[in-house]
Motif scaffolding. Structure first.
Motif, PDB file in Angstrom:
ATOM      1  N   UNK A  49     109.342  43.402  65.301  1.00  0.00           N
ATOM      2  CA  UNK A  49     108.996  42.093  64.754  1.00  0.00           C
ATOM      3  C   UNK A  49     107.549  41.742  65.104  1.00  0.00           C
ATOM      4  N   UNK A  50     107.170  41.991  66.337  1.00  0.00           N
ATOM      5  CA  UNK A  50     105.809  41.731  66.787  1.00  0.00           C
ATOM      6  C   UNK A  50     104.807  42.613  66.047  1.00  0.00           C
ATOM      7  N   UNK A  51     105.163  43.880  65.869  1.00  0.00           N
ATOM      8  CA  UNK A  51     104.279  44.813  65.173  1.00  0.00           C
ATOM      9  C   UNK A  51     104.084  44.406  63.735  1.00  0.00           C
ATOM     10  N   UNK A  52     105.146  43.978  63.072  1.00  0.00           N
ATOM     11  CA  UNK A  52     105.000  43.573  61.660  1.00  0.00           C
ATOM     12  C   UNK A  52     104.209  42.291  61.554  1.00  0.00           C
ATOM     13  N   UNK A  53     104.331  41.409  62.531  1.00  0.00           N
ATOM     14  CA  UNK A  53     103.533  40.182  62.548  1.00  0.00           C
ATOM     15  C   UNK A  53     102.059  40.517  62.764  1.00  0.00           C
ATOM     16  N   UNK A  54     101.781  41.451  63.686  1.00  0.00           N
ATOM     17  CA  UNK A  54     100.409  41.871  63.951  1.00  0.00           C
ATOM     18  C   UNK A  54      99.781  42.517  62.728  1.00  0.00           C
ATOM     19  N   UNK A  55     100.559  43.323  61.993  1.00  0.00           N
ATOM     20  CA  UNK A  55     100.040  43.976  60.786  1.00  0.00           C
ATOM     21  C   UNK A  55      99.651  42.944  59.739  1.00  0.00           C
TER      22      UNK A  55
END
Length: 60
Positions: A49-55
């Motif tokens: 979830x954090x990675x997709x938000x960062x992307x």
């Protein structure tokens, strides 16, 4: 209903961490293995979830 085969993973941690995990597992009437599996699965969901938000923000 058949039982799903699961991969076996071994990791090392401090005695203190193991004792704390065992205490939590006992208080939740779970095995240590089940507790660790649940914690890792939760951490992975949060990571994704954090990675997709960062992307979405253009952060690598």
């Amino acid at each position: 209903m058949g039982q799903t085969k699961k991969a076996k993973i071994t990791f090392t941690c401090s005695h203190e961490l193991r004792e704390e995990l065992e205490a939590i597992a006992g208080s939740e009437d779970r095995t240590l293995s089940n507790l660790v599996e649940r914690l890792v699965a939760k951490a992975l969901r949060e990571y994704r979830q954090s990675s997709s938000t960062d992307e979405g923000k253009g952060v690598a």
